[in-house]
Enzyme design. Structure first.
Site, PDB file in Angstrom:
ATOM      1  N   SER A 213       0.834  -1.204   0.000  1.00  0.00           N
ATOM      2  CA  SER A 213       0.000   0.000   0.000  1.00  0.00           C
ATOM      3  C   SER A 213       0.866   1.251   0.000  1.00  0.00           C
ATOM      4  O   SER A 213       2.043   1.208   0.364  1.00  0.00           O
ATOM      5  CB  SER A 213      -0.897  -0.018   1.241  1.00  0.00           C
ATOM      6  OG  SER A 213      -1.874   0.988   1.189  1.00  0.00           O
ATOM      7  N   GLU A 282      -8.160  -3.098  -7.193  1.00  0.00           N
ATOM      8  CA  GLU A 282      -8.893  -2.807  -5.963  1.00  0.00           C
ATOM      9  C   GLU A 282      -8.351  -1.544  -5.272  1.00  0.00           C
ATOM     10  O   GLU A 282      -7.749  -1.610  -4.214  1.00  0.00           O
ATOM     11  CB  GLU A 282      -8.799  -4.007  -5.009  1.00  0.00           C
ATOM     12  CG  GLU A 282      -9.437  -5.261  -5.571  1.00  0.00           C
ATOM     13  CD  GLU A 282      -9.038  -6.527  -4.823  1.00  0.00           C
ATOM     14  OE1 GLU A 282      -9.741  -7.543  -4.960  1.00  0.00           O
ATOM     15  OE2 GLU A 282      -8.010  -6.507  -4.103  1.00  0.00           O
ATOM     16  N   PRO A 283      -8.561  -0.372  -5.861  1.00  0.00           N
ATOM     17  CA  PRO A 283      -8.095   0.863  -5.229  1.00  0.00           C
ATOM     18  C   PRO A 283      -8.957   1.250  -4.031  1.00  0.00           C
ATOM     19  O   PRO A 283     -10.164   1.048  -4.031  1.00  0.00           O
ATOM     20  CB  PRO A 283      -8.233   1.899  -6.352  1.00  0.00           C
ATOM     21  CG  PRO A 283      -9.381   1.381  -7.169  1.00  0.00           C
ATOM     22  CD  PRO A 283      -9.265  -0.126  -7.124  1.00  0.00           C
ATOM     23  N   GLY A 284      -8.328   1.800  -3.006  1.00  0.00           N
ATOM     24  CA  GLY A 284      -9.059   2.299  -1.846  1.00  0.00           C
ATOM     25  C   GLY A 284      -8.579   3.684  -1.487  1.00  0.00           C
ATOM     26  O   GLY A 284      -9.254   4.683  -1.706  1.00  0.00           O
ATOM     27  N   ARG A 322      -2.455   6.697  11.717  1.00  0.00           N
ATOM     28  CA  ARG A 322      -1.362   6.460  10.781  1.00  0.00           C
ATOM     29  C   ARG A 322      -0.009   7.033  11.230  1.00  0.00           C
ATOM     30  O   ARG A 322       1.019   6.369  11.058  1.00  0.00           O
ATOM     31  CB  ARG A 322      -1.707   7.003   9.389  1.00  0.00           C
ATOM     32  CG  ARG A 322      -2.783   6.215   8.657  1.00  0.00           C
ATOM     33  CD  ARG A 322      -2.888   6.634   7.200  1.00  0.00           C
ATOM     34  NE  ARG A 322      -1.700   6.236   6.447  1.00  0.00           N
ATOM     35  CZ  ARG A 322      -0.751   7.084   6.054  1.00  0.00           C
ATOM     36  NH1 ARG A 322      -0.832   8.377   6.331  1.00  0.00           N
ATOM     37  NH2 ARG A 322       0.285   6.645   5.367  1.00  0.00           N
ATOM     38  N   CYS A 353      -3.489  10.291  26.450  1.00  0.00           N
ATOM     39  CA  CYS A 353      -2.432  10.136  27.461  1.00  0.00           C
ATOM     40  C   CYS A 353      -1.288   9.304  26.900  1.00  0.00           C
ATOM     41  O   CYS A 353      -0.967   8.222  27.406  1.00  0.00           O
ATOM     42  CB  CYS A 353      -3.002   9.499  28.715  1.00  0.00           C
ATOM     43  SG  CYS A 353      -4.190  10.551  29.566  1.00  0.00           S
ATOM     44  N   GLU A 354      -0.679   9.795  25.839  1.00  0.00           N
ATOM     45  CA  GLU A 354       0.446   9.143  25.185  1.00  0.00           C
ATOM     46  C   GLU A 354       1.367  10.221  24.629  1.00  0.00           C
ATOM     47  O   GLU A 354       0.907  11.120  23.922  1.00  0.00           O
ATOM     48  CB  GLU A 354      -0.016   8.270  24.003  1.00  0.00           C
ATOM     49  CG  GLU A 354      -0.922   7.115  24.358  1.00  0.00           C
ATOM     50  CD  GLU A 354      -0.162   5.927  24.899  1.00  0.00           C
ATOM     51  OE1 GLU A 354       1.078   5.913  24.779  1.00  0.00           O
ATOM     52  OE2 GLU A 354      -0.819   5.024  25.441  1.00  0.00           O
ATOM     53  N   TYR A 383      -8.145   5.656   5.895  1.00  0.00           N
ATOM     54  CA  TYR A 383      -7.558   5.112   7.117  1.00  0.00           C
ATOM     55  C   TYR A 383      -7.529   6.118   8.267  1.00  0.00           C
ATOM     56  O   TYR A 383      -6.714   6.010   9.165  1.00  0.00           O
ATOM     57  CB  TYR A 383      -6.145   4.562   6.839  1.00  0.00           C
ATOM     58  CG  TYR A 383      -6.165   3.513   5.759  1.00  0.00           C
ATOM     59  CD1 TYR A 383      -6.732   2.270   5.994  1.00  0.00           C
ATOM     60  CD2 TYR A 383      -5.664   3.775   4.491  1.00  0.00           C
ATOM     61  CE1 TYR A 383      -6.789   1.305   4.999  1.00  0.00           C
ATOM     62  CE2 TYR A 383      -5.712   2.832   3.486  1.00  0.00           C
ATOM     63  CZ  TYR A 383      -6.278   1.594   3.744  1.00  0.00           C
ATOM     64  OH  TYR A 383      -6.345   0.645   2.753  1.00  0.00           O
TER      65      TYR A 383
END
Length: 449
Positions: A213, A282-284, A322, A353-354, A383
């Site tokens: 991808s 199969e494009p997304g 991402r 909290c990260e 995504y």
């Protein structure tokens, strides 16, 4: 970077006006006020145009929208209306596609570990085909055929062609060392073809490969197509699917192949390998990414002298995973001033909290950025919502489609009540086993004196 946001990163209908940037004829500032933030905004005309470009490049019936990039009822319906097949990768995605009115024979079912329920649902829906990933899956299909009475199902065998591509290891899927598909080098792909042909439970409809991808070099996609095409010709199968993977520009200056470029290269590679039939893709991401953007509200600006500036917004890794997962990179701008120079360097962070809750590590922003500003990150249509979570119990954002001056809500914002909806009620107050904290005092009931 001190220049304004590049128009190449914005949805097709984006334009500046008295109220700042608008998309689909609706000012982003108005959308933020009306629907709240964080908010996913999709340019419906952009989505439809990308669907049409894909069909023009590859032909009717040869494009399946990879719904894992972004799926809701409205998106499934839009892709179907524009003539695309739907590629789903779980029973849940299948349910949404069917709910949207997509006929079963316009749906293909993926997944490297489908359970009995998903296989039964696919068979009951009469899907176009099931993409089979393993010999264990063949076992399941044959058992369900024998015990549950399902009719023979069309299958496409996923092949691991030994070609892996993509801008991060986690999204390179076509190598021999992969959880997906039957290996060419190991001989498993040839064995799978032989078994499918002999099986009373399966009808062999073709072979499939997907190399990865966010691929920005169409040559890598062509290499994968050539490898699986050679195998398809040698195996004498009738159908060939070469997956998706076409990348998009997330930052200014990135060069991206068009659907036409992709089609030309893939067709040439398959033809050189001896393939003479149709090719399905199969494009997304390449359909939805640039069509969408995310709106946030700036809540804090923290300047650490000699180190950096932090800009805190009201979303984060729960609506865009991402950057944390794939080191994805983005840009940002202020909808009130989309053409303003962006000399301020800052780390845009979320409210989780990260320390790793970073949306943009080194963002270019206008110098007059202030608390309460509406901030937009473009190219988040793939995504983003699809990977959204309730980490820290944040409700997931709403999604709106805009077109011709109209904004329609297609996914409502979750509420705090939604966060409790799946909880199983426990004993009432004072009952044995009740260990809830006293919210008024902060003391635990078991230790309160």
């Amino acid at each position: 970077m001190t220049t304004a946001i590049s128009p190449d990163l914005l949805p097709l209908t984006a334009e500046d006006g008295p109220s700042g940037l608008s998309v689909g004829g609706v000012p982003l500032a108005e959308l933020g006020r009306r629907f709240g933030t964080p908010l996913f905004v999709y340019d419906e005309e952009h989505l439809r145009q990308r669907c049409r470009e894909a069909i023009t490049a590859f032909g009717p019936g040869n494009v399946a929208y990879a719904s894992k990039a972004f799926l809701c009822t409205a998106m499934a319906r839009l892709a179907h209306e524009e003539g695309l097949l739907l590629d789903v990768a779980s029973g849940g995605e299948l349910r949404v596609a069917l709910h949207a009115g997509v006929p079963g024979d316009r749906i293909v079912v993926h997944g490297n570990n489908k359970d009995d329920g998903e296989l039964l649902a696919a068979a009951a829906a009469g899907v176009r085909h099931i993409v089979v990933d393993s010999f264990d899956e063949m076992d399941r299909i044959e058992r369900l055929h024998a015990t549950a009475g399902i009719a023979p199902v069309p299958v496409v065998l996923r092949v691991a062609p030994g070609v892996a591509a993509g801008d991060h290891e986690a999204i390179r899927t076509g190598g021999t060392d992969s959880k997906f598909g039957f290996g060419l080098a190991t001989g498993d792909a040839a064995a799978a073809v032989r078994r499918a042909r002999k099986s009373a439970a399966m009808v062999l409809a073709g072979v499939h490969a997907h190399v990865g991808s966010q691929v920005l070099d169409a040559t890598r996609l062509a290499d994968g197509a050539a490898a699986v095409a050679r195998f398809a010709v040698g195996a004498g199968v009738d159908g060939l699917t070469v997956g998706g993977g076409l990348g998009v520009a997330y930052e200014a200056g990135q060069t991206v192949p068009s659907f036409a470029d992709w089609a030309t290269r893939v067709r040439a590679a398959a033809r050189d390998a001896g393939w003479r039939g149709e090719i399905t893709v199969e494009p997304g991401r390449s359909v939805t990414a640039r069509a969408g953007l995310t709106l946030y509200r700036v809540g804090t600006i923290k300047r650490i002298k000699g180190i950096r500036t932090y800009v805190g917004v009201d979303g984060g890794m729960s609506d865009n995973l991402r950057p944390a997962l794939y080191a994805g990179r983005y840009e940002a701008f202020l909808p009130r001033a989309p053409h303003a120079p962006r000399p301020l360097r800052a780390r845009v962070v979320g409210k989780h909290c990260e320390s790793g809750d970073v949306i943009i590590d080194d963002a270019a922003l206008p110098a007059d950025l202030r608390v309460s500003d509406l901030l937009a990150t473009p190219v988040t249509g793939a995504y983003g919502y699809a990977m959204a979570s309730n980490y820290n119990k944040l409700p997931r954002p709403a999604v709106v489609f805009v077109r011709d001056g109209d904004a329609r809500l297609v996914v409502r914002r979750e509420t705090w009540d939604d966060l409790l909806r799946l909880d199983v009620p426990g004993p009432g107050p004072g009952a044995a086993g009740d260990h809830r904290a006293d919210l008024a005092t902060g003391r635990h009931p078991a230790t309160a004196q």
